[in-house]
Write a protein that holds these residues in place. Structure first.
Motif, mmCIF file in Angstrom:
data_model
loop_
_atom_site.group_PDB
_atom_site.id
_atom_site.type_symbol
_atom_site.label_atom_id
_atom_site.label_comp_id
_atom_site.label_asym_id
_atom_site.label_seq_id
_atom_site.Cartn_x
_atom_site.Cartn_y
_atom_site.Cartn_z
ATOM 1 N N SER A 190 0.823 -1.199 0.000
ATOM 2 C CA SER A 190 0.000 0.000 0.000
ATOM 3 C C SER A 190 0.866 1.263 0.000
ATOM 4 O O SER A 190 1.879 1.337 0.696
ATOM 5 C CB SER A 190 -0.904 -0.006 1.237
ATOM 6 O OG SER A 190 -1.593 1.217 1.362
ATOM 7 N N VAL A 191 0.441 2.245 -0.770
ATOM 8 C CA VAL A 191 1.068 3.572 -0.773
ATOM 9 C C VAL A 191 -0.042 4.593 -0.596
ATOM 10 O O VAL A 191 -0.998 4.628 -1.374
ATOM 11 C CB VAL A 191 1.825 3.835 -2.093
ATOM 12 C CG1 VAL A 191 2.442 5.238 -2.093
ATOM 13 C CG2 VAL A 191 2.896 2.785 -2.326
ATOM 14 N N ALA A 192 0.071 5.423 0.449
ATOM 15 C CA ALA A 192 -0.970 6.403 0.736
ATOM 16 C C ALA A 192 -1.010 7.490 -0.327
ATOM 17 O O ALA A 192 0.006 7.838 -0.940
ATOM 18 C CB ALA A 192 -0.733 7.021 2.103
ATOM 19 N N GLU A 193 -2.195 8.058 -0.536
ATOM 20 C CA GLU A 193 -2.357 9.131 -1.504
ATOM 21 C C GLU A 193 -1.608 10.376 -1.042
ATOM 22 O O GLU A 193 -1.570 10.702 0.147
ATOM 23 C CB GLU A 193 -3.842 9.438 -1.683
ATOM 24 C CG GLU A 193 -4.134 10.447 -2.768
ATOM 25 C CD GLU A 193 -5.624 10.604 -3.011
ATOM 26 O OE1 GLU A 193 -5.998 11.524 -3.764
ATOM 27 O OE2 GLU A 193 -6.408 9.810 -2.459
ATOM 28 N N VAL A 194 -1.007 11.068 -1.996
ATOM 29 C CA VAL A 194 -0.292 12.317 -1.703
ATOM 30 C C VAL A 194 -1.305 13.399 -1.320
ATOM 31 O O VAL A 194 -2.349 13.540 -1.953
ATOM 32 C CB VAL A 194 0.531 12.757 -2.929
ATOM 33 C CG1 VAL A 194 1.200 14.102 -2.675
ATOM 34 C CG2 VAL A 194 1.560 11.700 -3.274
ATOM 35 N N GLN A 195 -1.002 14.153 -0.280
ATOM 36 C CA GLN A 195 -1.905 15.190 0.202
ATOM 37 C C GLN A 195 -1.177 16.532 0.264
ATOM 38 O O GLN A 195 -0.023 16.606 0.688
ATOM 39 C CB GLN A 195 -2.424 14.848 1.609
ATOM 40 C CG GLN A 195 -3.183 13.535 1.709
ATOM 41 C CD GLN A 195 -4.544 13.595 1.065
ATOM 42 O OE1 GLN A 195 -5.131 14.675 0.928
ATOM 43 N NE2 GLN A 195 -5.060 12.439 0.660
ATOM 44 N N GLY A 196 -1.854 17.606 -0.152
ATOM 45 C CA GLY A 196 -1.341 18.956 0.035
ATOM 46 C C GLY A 196 -0.184 19.353 -0.838
ATOM 47 O O GLY A 196 0.532 20.320 -0.539
ATOM 48 N N VAL A 197 0.039 18.641 -1.935
ATOM 49 C CA VAL A 197 1.154 18.945 -2.832
ATOM 50 C C VAL A 197 0.596 19.623 -4.085
ATOM 51 O O VAL A 197 -0.397 19.156 -4.652
ATOM 52 C CB VAL A 197 1.918 17.660 -3.214
ATOM 53 C CG1 VAL A 197 2.953 17.942 -4.294
ATOM 54 C CG2 VAL A 197 2.583 17.059 -1.986
ATOM 55 N N PRO A 198 1.216 20.716 -4.534
ATOM 56 C CA PRO A 198 0.740 21.379 -5.754
ATOM 57 C C PRO A 198 0.739 20.422 -6.941
ATOM 58 O O PRO A 198 1.614 19.552 -7.056
ATOM 59 C CB PRO A 198 1.752 22.515 -5.964
ATOM 60 C CG PRO A 198 2.340 22.760 -4.617
ATOM 61 C CD PRO A 198 2.344 21.436 -3.920
ATOM 62 N N THR A 199 -0.228 20.586 -7.806
ATOM 63 C CA THR A 199 -0.340 19.723 -8.971
ATOM 64 C C THR A 199 0.950 19.698 -9.785
ATOM 65 O O THR A 199 1.345 18.648 -10.300
ATOM 66 C CB THR A 199 -1.507 20.186 -9.863
ATOM 67 O OG1 THR A 199 -2.711 20.183 -9.093
ATOM 68 C CG2 THR A 199 -1.672 19.269 -11.068
ATOM 69 N N SER A 200 1.619 20.806 -9.860
ATOM 70 C CA SER A 200 2.847 20.888 -10.649
ATOM 71 C C SER A 200 3.970 20.027 -10.093
ATOM 72 O O SER A 200 4.949 19.738 -10.790
ATOM 73 C CB SER A 200 3.322 22.338 -10.735
ATOM 74 O OG SER A 200 3.582 22.849 -9.425
ATOM 75 N N GLU A 201 3.855 19.613 -8.821
ATOM 76 C CA GLU A 201 4.904 18.819 -8.187
ATOM 77 C C GLU A 201 4.520 17.352 -7.994
ATOM 78 O O GLU A 201 5.306 16.562 -7.468
ATOM 79 C CB GLU A 201 5.268 19.422 -6.827
ATOM 80 C CG GLU A 201 5.832 20.841 -6.916
ATOM 81 C CD GLU A 201 6.163 21.407 -5.549
ATOM 82 O OE1 GLU A 201 6.261 20.597 -4.586
ATOM 83 O OE2 GLU A 201 6.309 22.636 -5.436
ATOM 84 N N MET A 202 3.316 16.978 -8.412
ATOM 85 C CA MET A 202 2.820 15.626 -8.157
ATOM 86 C C MET A 202 3.703 14.542 -8.779
ATOM 87 O O MET A 202 3.815 13.432 -8.258
ATOM 88 C CB MET A 202 1.401 15.479 -8.683
ATOM 89 C CG MET A 202 0.356 16.205 -7.849
ATOM 90 S SD MET A 202 0.098 15.424 -6.240
ATOM 91 C CE MET A 202 -0.852 13.991 -6.730
ATOM 92 N N ALA A 203 4.353 14.851 -9.886
ATOM 93 C CA ALA A 203 5.175 13.860 -10.572
ATOM 94 C C ALA A 203 6.373 13.423 -9.745
ATOM 95 O O ALA A 203 7.032 12.428 -10.078
ATOM 96 C CB ALA A 203 5.638 14.395 -11.914
#
Length: 563
Positions: A314-327
């Motif tokens: 399992s890997v938790a969903e990323v929270q609070g990160v700008p869309t531009s940095e999601m990669a």
């Protein structure tokens, strides 16, 4: 790196197919090709074959839903027990004839077979077919895929409607059940044709397309399954007589000898862990990986596969990160499947397969550091680990949080070695059987079996999980017992375990043994309830979808036993 060889063709192709007996499928799609005018060039013939591959690469087929069809066995289960009419009901043996995923699997397998029938008929009737090695090779590839999907039909549903002609209209789609023995005959005929007209793999080959080695390895699997037990309509588990079984085992050995004589396929030289890292990293390796189902998805698209996402840590969903940095972050992995924890202690400490197969951690999201943090988990919360989000290339992490580009390896050399070992044992050459099994163990760093250490190596397992349903009082019996464990150690979570247990006639016994002994079932709510729900003489097969029973009068209202 992986070459996504299918997707240009799949984007261009929308053949008029008839995947299921539904009124909505009687209309010809606007973008479809007319069959009679389509097969006018080798490029179009190749495109038709790509259309068959697209059926098995559908995310609802081998990309995701097939995972539910392959479980539960004695090694893993799903992390949730609620009824959902999809994955959890299938895995926990509460499946009914209205299960949505069963319906999709049924439709997609028939869709692929129908596309194969169209491709084969179209290619064979092309001008110059008899003189063209390229057209014959494409024909062989289509026959391999038809055999592959027909074998799925037998494993899941037993006797089913089956034909080798294209369904061009709604009325022709309704067929009566065909004996699985007749279907087996056609599967073997197709694979024999394929092995005669497909090239052997080499270092430049892609395992995403069928080769002669894939056809021969598939024949080995088919012969072993045919030699074993299967559920009949009278709810009895039967297998062929000893003469027929010997014929099938000898056929397995013949195909093995051909693979060995060719000499290309072997254990991957980079080691067991790197073999599986390669799958997650989109690296192709045709030496050990004999045939793979390819997956690829576009940014944000609802397609691709879920290998390492639904059946990895399992890997938790990323929270609070700008869309531009999601990669820069892994994205999410659901971790639906959980390992029966007792298996970890059955591996030797030196066996490298243990920590590849069983992942004891997950990644949680830390809001203070804004990073994923590895967190060790207790027994009963461990995951299959052969495919992992953390191993995937960074550029694929956030194309879609629910899908990935990880291929599924259907045929692997180590499996072929163990299939050959089984056939040698069943034909009386137990010495060679041990030699082959020990080759697999040697690659893994596990102790090789000898007459002197057999009982010692079995002691830990027998103390809590004595396989009373396998008689090990003879040399052949001791090998069968060792093979039961070895196919688990080597091939854990790769999709064959459940069907091994069925053909050996021990699926219910194995579920009850491991379910009753597992620490995850000691509370009031069993996390791994398959052993309580499994019904002998029923759950060895899936139900035929109710919509098919209702629309096809040839069934006479009769579903598979117990449904």
């Amino acid at each position: 790196m992986k070459k996504h060889i299918f997707y240009m063709a799949m984007a261009a192709l929308s053949l008029a197919v008839f995947p299921s007996c539904e009124d909505t499928l009687t209309e010809t799609p606007d973008s479809s090709y007319d069959k009679d005018s389509f097969f006018e060039s080798e490029a179009n013939a190749d495109m038709a074959v790509m259309g068959i591959y697209s059926s098995i690469s559908d995310y609802r087929h081998y990309g995701w839903y097939e995972m539910a069809g392959q479980a539960s066995d004695d090694m893993y289960y799903t992390s949730r027990t609620h009824s959902d009419n999809t994955i959890h009901d299938m895995v926990h043996y509460r499946v009914t004839s209205t299960n949505e995923w069963v319906e999709w699997l049924w439709q997609l397998k028939y869709q692929g077979i129908d596309r194969a029938n169209m491709a084969i008929d179209g290619i064979v009737n092309m001008p110059g077919y008899a003189e063209s090695e390229n057209l014959q090779e494409l024909d062989a590839e289509a026959r391999f895929l038809r055999a592959f999907l027909a074998f799925d039909l037998i494993k899941y549903w037993g006797d089913v409607p089956f034909k080798t002609t294209y369904t061009s209209n709604y009325e022709d789609a309704f067929g009566a059940r065909v004996s699985r023995e007749e279907i087996y005959d056609q599967i073997i005929e197709d694979l024999n044709f394929a092995k005669e007209h497909l090239p052997w793999a080499d270092a430049s080959s892609s395992p995403e397309r069928a080769t002669q080695g894939a056809a021969r390895a598939m024949l080995m699997r088919v012969y072993l399954q045919r030699a074993g037990y299967s559920l009949q309509m009278d709810r009895q588990m039967t297998r062929p007589d000893d003469t027929k079984r010997a014929e099938y085992f000898n056929a397995v050995i013949s195909e093995w000898e051909a693979i060995q004589a060719n000499g290309y396929h072997d254990f991957y030289s980079g080691g067991y862990e790197q073999l599986f890292r390669n799958f997650s990293q989109d690296v192709l390796n045709s030496q050990e990986s004999i045939f793979e189902i390819a997956f690829f998805h576009q940014q944000g698209a609802r397609n691709g596969g879920a290998w390492g996402i639904y059946n990895g840590p399992s890997v938790a969903e990323v929270q609070g990160v700008p869309t531009s940095e999601m990669a820069n972050y892994m994205g999410r992995a659901n971790g639906f499947f959980i390992v029966v924890p007792e298996w970890r202690d059955f591996f030797e400490e030196t066996d490298v397969r243990r920590d590849v197969s069983i992942c004891t951690y997950r990644f949680i999201w830390n809001t203070d550091s804004m990073k994923h943090v590895k967190q060790e988990r207790n027994a009963g919360s461990w995951y299959p680990g052969k495919w992992r989000r953390e191993w995937m290339p960074t550029e694929t992490w956030n194309k879609n949080m629910n899908y990935g580009d990880v291929n599924y390896c259907v045929l692997r050399y180590a499996d072929v070695v163990l299939m050959a070992a089984e056939a040698y044992n069943e034909t009386g050459n137990t010495t060679e059987a041990w030699n082959l099994l020990n080759r697999v163990r040697a690659r893994a760093g596990a102790t090789e079996y000898t007459d002197a250490n057999y009982e010692e190596l079995m002691a830990t397992r027998k103390a809590t999980h004595d396989l009373t349903f396998i008689d090990d009082g003879s040399a052949q019996g001791r090998f069968r017992t060792a093979l039961y464990w070895e196919r688990g150690f080597e091939l854990a979570f790769e999709g064959e375990r459940k069907f091994d247990l069925i053909r050996w006639g021990v699926l219910g016994d194995a579920l009850r043994l491991f379910g009753s002994q597992s620490s995850v079932n000691r509370g009031t709510n069993a996390a791994y309830p398959a052993y309580q729900n499994f019904v002998d003489g029923k759950n060895e097969l899936l139900p035929i979808p109710l919509v098919e029973i209702q629309s096809n009068p040839n069934y006479e209202g009769k579903n598979n036993p117990g449904y």
